[in-house]
Design an enzyme around this catalytic site. Structure first.
Site, PDB file in Angstrom:
ATOM      1  N   CYS A 188      -5.453  12.718  12.071  1.00  0.00           N
ATOM      2  CA  CYS A 188      -6.166  11.460  11.976  1.00  0.00           C
ATOM      3  C   CYS A 188      -6.073  10.748  13.310  1.00  0.00           C
ATOM      4  CB  CYS A 188      -5.630  10.604  10.829  1.00  0.00           C
ATOM      5  SG  CYS A 188      -4.013   9.960  11.171  1.00  0.00           S
ATOM      6  N   ASP A 212       4.055   0.886  12.149  1.00  0.00           N
ATOM      7  CA  ASP A 212       2.889   0.202  11.557  1.00  0.00           C
ATOM      8  C   ASP A 212       2.748  -1.242  12.026  1.00  0.00           C
ATOM      9  OD1 ASP A 212       2.398   2.522  10.213  1.00  0.00           O
ATOM     10  OD2 ASP A 212       3.195   1.842   8.290  1.00  0.00           O
ATOM     11  N   ARG A 215      -0.251  14.785  12.745  1.00  0.00           N
ATOM     12  CA  ARG A 215       0.378  14.635  11.445  1.00  0.00           C
ATOM     13  C   ARG A 215       0.433  15.927  10.617  1.00  0.00           C
ATOM     14  NH1 ARG A 215      -1.782   8.954   9.117  1.00  0.00           N
ATOM     15  NH2 ARG A 215       0.180   8.896   8.025  1.00  0.00           N
ATOM     16  N   LYS A 229       0.841  -1.212   0.000  1.00  0.00           N
ATOM     17  CA  LYS A 229       0.000   0.000   0.000  1.00  0.00           C
ATOM     18  C   LYS A 229       0.871   1.255   0.000  1.00  0.00           C
ATOM     19  CE  LYS A 229      -1.763   1.584   4.103  1.00  0.00           C
ATOM     20  NZ  LYS A 229      -1.417   2.982   4.378  1.00  0.00           N
ATOM     21  N   ASN A 230       1.879   1.272   0.876  1.00  0.00           N
ATOM     22  CA  ASN A 230       2.639   2.517   1.022  1.00  0.00           C
ATOM     23  C   ASN A 230       3.647   2.730  -0.111  1.00  0.00           C
ATOM     24  OD1 ASN A 230       1.082   3.095   3.180  1.00  0.00           O
ATOM     25  ND2 ASN A 230       2.606   2.568   4.743  1.00  0.00           N
ATOM     26  N   ARG A 265      -8.645  -0.577   4.224  1.00  0.00           N
ATOM     27  CA  ARG A 265      -7.788   0.443   3.603  1.00  0.00           C
ATOM     28  C   ARG A 265      -6.426  -0.141   3.248  1.00  0.00           C
ATOM     29  NH1 ARG A 265      -7.481   5.882   6.881  1.00  0.00           N
ATOM     30  NH2 ARG A 265      -6.113   6.178   5.098  1.00  0.00           N
TER      31      ARG A 265
HETATM   32  N1  EPU Z   1       5.678  14.879  10.512  1.00  0.00           N
HETATM   33  C1  EPU Z   1       5.837  16.213  10.813  1.00  0.00           C
HETATM   34  N2  EPU Z   1       5.817  17.099   9.767  1.00  0.00           N
HETATM   35  C2  EPU Z   1       5.631  16.702   8.483  1.00  0.00           C
HETATM   36  C3  EPU Z   1       5.488  15.335   8.191  1.00  0.00           C
HETATM   37  C4  EPU Z   1       5.513  14.435   9.258  1.00  0.00           C
HETATM   38  O1  EPU Z   1       5.980  16.599  11.956  1.00  0.00           O
HETATM   39  O2  EPU Z   1       5.632  17.571   7.583  1.00  0.00           O
HETATM   40  C5  EPU Z   1       5.680  13.910  11.635  1.00  0.00           C
HETATM   41  C6  EPU Z   1       4.345  13.174  11.738  1.00  0.00           C
HETATM   42  O3  EPU Z   1       3.387  13.915  12.437  1.00  0.00           O
HETATM   43  C7  EPU Z   1       4.734  11.907  12.446  1.00  0.00           C
HETATM   44  C8  EPU Z   1       6.142  11.657  11.906  1.00  0.00           C
HETATM   45  O4  EPU Z   1       6.603  12.890  11.368  1.00  0.00           O
HETATM   46  O5  EPU Z   1       4.777  12.106  13.814  1.00  0.00           O
HETATM   47  C9  EPU Z   1       6.222  10.582  10.839  1.00  0.00           C
HETATM   48  O6  EPU Z   1       5.371  10.895   9.763  1.00  0.00           O
HETATM   49  P1  EPU Z   1       5.700  10.500   8.267  1.00  0.00           P
HETATM   50  O7  EPU Z   1       5.600  11.734   7.443  1.00  0.00           O
HETATM   51  O8  EPU Z   1       6.956   9.712   8.215  1.00  0.00           O
HETATM   52  O9  EPU Z   1       4.474   9.554   7.930  1.00  0.00           O
HETATM   53  P2  EPU Z   1       3.517   9.600   6.666  1.00  0.00           P
HETATM   54  O10 EPU Z   1       4.289   9.818   5.438  1.00  0.00           O
HETATM   55  O11 EPU Z   1       2.366  10.494   6.951  1.00  0.00           O
HETATM   56  C10 EPU Z   1       3.786   7.044   6.191  1.00  0.00           C
HETATM   57  C11 EPU Z   1       2.872   5.856   6.040  1.00  0.00           C
HETATM   58  C12 EPU Z   1       2.283   5.517   7.395  1.00  0.00           C
HETATM   59  C13 EPU Z   1       3.436   5.201   8.350  1.00  0.00           C
HETATM   60  C14 EPU Z   1       4.410   6.388   8.420  1.00  0.00           C
HETATM   61  C15 EPU Z   1       5.633   6.125   9.283  1.00  0.00           C
HETATM   62  C16 EPU Z   1       2.090   6.128   3.785  1.00  0.00           C
HETATM   63  C17 EPU Z   1       0.978   6.421   2.848  1.00  0.00           C
HETATM   64  N3  EPU Z   1       1.828   6.200   5.083  1.00  0.00           N
HETATM   65  O12 EPU Z   1       2.974   8.103   6.691  1.00  0.00           O
HETATM   66  O13 EPU Z   1       1.483   4.366   7.194  1.00  0.00           O
HETATM   67  O14 EPU Z   1       2.935   4.938   9.623  1.00  0.00           O
HETATM   68  O15 EPU Z   1       4.855   6.711   7.094  1.00  0.00           O
HETATM   69  O16 EPU Z   1       6.314   5.009   8.834  1.00  0.00           O
HETATM   70  O17 EPU Z   1       3.191   5.800   3.346  1.00  0.00           O
HETATM   71  C18 EPU Z   1      -0.118   2.750   7.793  1.00  0.00           C
HETATM   72  O18 EPU Z   1       0.170   2.156   6.734  1.00  0.00           O
HETATM   73  O19 EPU Z   1      -0.836   2.250   8.692  1.00  0.00           O
HETATM   74  C19 EPU Z   1       0.393   4.106   7.981  1.00  0.00           C
HETATM   75  C20 EPU Z   1      -0.135   4.958   8.856  1.00  0.00           C
END
Ligand code: EPU
Length: 420
Positions: A119, A307, A124, A22-23, A399
């Site tokens: 969420c 995750d 986030r 998915k990711n 999802r």
């Molecule tokens: N963060 C910030 N600022 C930003 C972006 C992120 O502070 O601009 C913080 C977030 O709030 C969080 C941390 O950084 O505390 C990590 O967030 P990250 O951006 O790495 O996560 P994401 O890209 O929103 C992806 C996966 C998530 C997975 C995370 C961490 C996808 C579509 N989603 O989310 O997947 O948990 O990386 O590995 O790739 C899941 O599959 O269940 C899922 C939630």
């Protein structure tokens, strides 16, 4: 509302095939915007999140053909216009919708979309994505629930991410592929899905070196073209089935895995006492009753993935002794604990840690999937519990897991989906 009913207590046996990630596919679908040519995704996982991001692209006039039988998605973004604005309802449904921002600024020099909200697992923010776009020369404005960016020309730059955010790394990579000159992303996220996105972008014509490491170098190119791609396997789905074997103290074979991506999960399950053997892209997972409690801290890759935190909590609830899980990525990812307690689990939350005291047995109950991974964890607990467990709000699980109940049935679990 659909739910999944699990009658626990059965040993699992046989084999299960893992779907593609998915990711990986979500940013890859977003990246297809970068060229007006067709992109084809083979062996695509048919997941709700994939349908939602496809609808987001459709709402800006992309033509997306999803062939569910062939697991193939054909994406044609030639009709997207520079003033396209996606449906805000769709953007609110899924945070990953924000991944279209980088490709849209790159291709059209401007884009506006509604802000993705927080969420269930945390607030986030998107500040790191926006800092990256600004560093490339975009003028970014946030207000009235919208974020807007425009740039006559994006220019390569050195960008240091304060935190190795997966989404920010991906969005900035996609924004930078056609920027003038060289972009270097430092402290980049190293997740395997980023390496996969880098491969997809390079096949589209980009010049990216180091995707999947903490320093990514992107040399801007003039044009991008269409390509065909098969995403990598879903390491979190694989990890979830590894725990299905462990929590039922069973032996199963899991096909379609990559050992490299699973190292942090293999390490922790081995520490618990689960026997794991690899044979090419297949893995044998064998658990008997003699398992030990452990401590875990979630970390960016190659650390233990957030995750997998809820599923691991479910397993540790069934192992005598005290285990501690510390969550460092998201501030609110312990929602599974209250539901597991309804099944007899002994979990205390203390700040960013959950302290788990293993119990003799879990008992079936009606529980609610509060988010995707919490829902999967509750199904796993149901497999080990005495009696029947009903997991409601199962749309969260849909999802990110392809037909989870069918895959579990294939392993001999007594699981069914109740629709209506
Ligand atoms: N963060 C910030 N600022 C930003 C972006 C992120 O502070 O601009 C913080 C977030 O709030 C969080 C941390 O950084 O505390 C990590 O967030 P990250 O951006 O790495 O996560 P994401 O890209 O929103 C992806 C996966 C998530 C997975 C995370 C961490 C996808 C579509 N989603 O989310 O997947 O948990 O990386 O590995 O790739 C899941 O599959 O269940 C899922 C939630």
């Amino acid at each position: 509302m659909n739910k999944i009913s699990v009658r626990g207590g059965r040993k699992l046996q046989g084999e299960v095939n893992i779907s593609t990630a998915k990711n990986s596919i979500l940013p890859i679908i977003a990246a297809s915007i970068l060229s007006g040519d067709k992109c084809v995704i083979d062996e695509a996982p048919m997941l709700e999140d994939v349908f939602v991001i496809s609808d987001v692209l459709r709402s800006i006039s992309a033509d997306i053909n999803i062939n569910e039988e062939a697991n193939r998605i054909v994406i044609d973004t030639s009709n997207i216009k520079d003033d396209s604005e996606p449906s805000s309802n769709l953007v609110k449904m899924m945070r990953a919708s924000f991944l279209i921002m980088g490709p849209m600024i790159s291709r059209f020099g401007k884009f506006r979309l509604s802000l993705p909200g927080g969420c269930n697992i945390g607030t986030r923010p998107i500040d790191l994505h926006l800092k990256g776009f600004s560093a490339l020369g975009a003028e970014v404005n946030v207000g009235h629930g919208y974020v807007e960016a425009q740039a006559k020309k994006l220019i390569g730059n050195k960008i240091y991410l304060d935190f190795p955010s997966v989404g920010a790394t991906e969005n900035v990579m996609m924004a930078a592929v056609m920027a003038e000159g060289e972009t270097i992303i430092e402290n980049a996220a190293e997740e395997p899905e980023i390496q996969d996105l880098g491969k997809f972008l390079n096949n589209m014509g980009a010049n990216i070196i180091g995707a999947g490491t903490d320093t990514i170098r992107i040399i801007g190119v003039k044009n991008m073209k269409g390509t065909t791609h098969k995403p990598i396997c879903d390491r979190i789905e694989a990890g979830t089935f590894m725990i299905a074997a462990a929590i039922t103290r069973s032996k199963i074979k899991i096909n379609g895995v990559n050992e490299e991506y699973l190292k942090p999960i293999i390490a922790k399950l081995t520490e618990v006492g689960v026997k794991i053997a690899l044979d090419g892209n297949s893995m044998y997972v064998d658990a008997d009753s003699d398992l030990k409690p452990i401590d875990i801290k979630t970390m960016p890759y190659p650390g233990f993935p957030t995750d997998m935190q809820s599923q691991m909590a479910g397993l540790l609830c069934t192992i005598k002794g005290t285990s501690v899980i510390t969550e460092t990525i998201f501030e609110n990812r312990f929602m599974h604990a209250a539901e597991m307690k309804r099944m007899g689990a002994n979990i205390k939350i203390d700040g960013r840690s959950s302290i788990i005291e293993g119990v003799d047995k879990l008992t079936g109950a009606e529980v609610r999937a509060t988010d995707l991974r919490a829902g999967a964890a509750l199904i796993l607990c149901g497999l080990a519990a005495e009696g029947e467990t009903e997991v409601t709000d199962i749309y969260h699980v849909d999802r990110g897991y392809v037909s989870i109940e069918k895959k579990l049935q294939g392993l001999g679990a007594d699981v069914e989906r109740i629709t209506g």
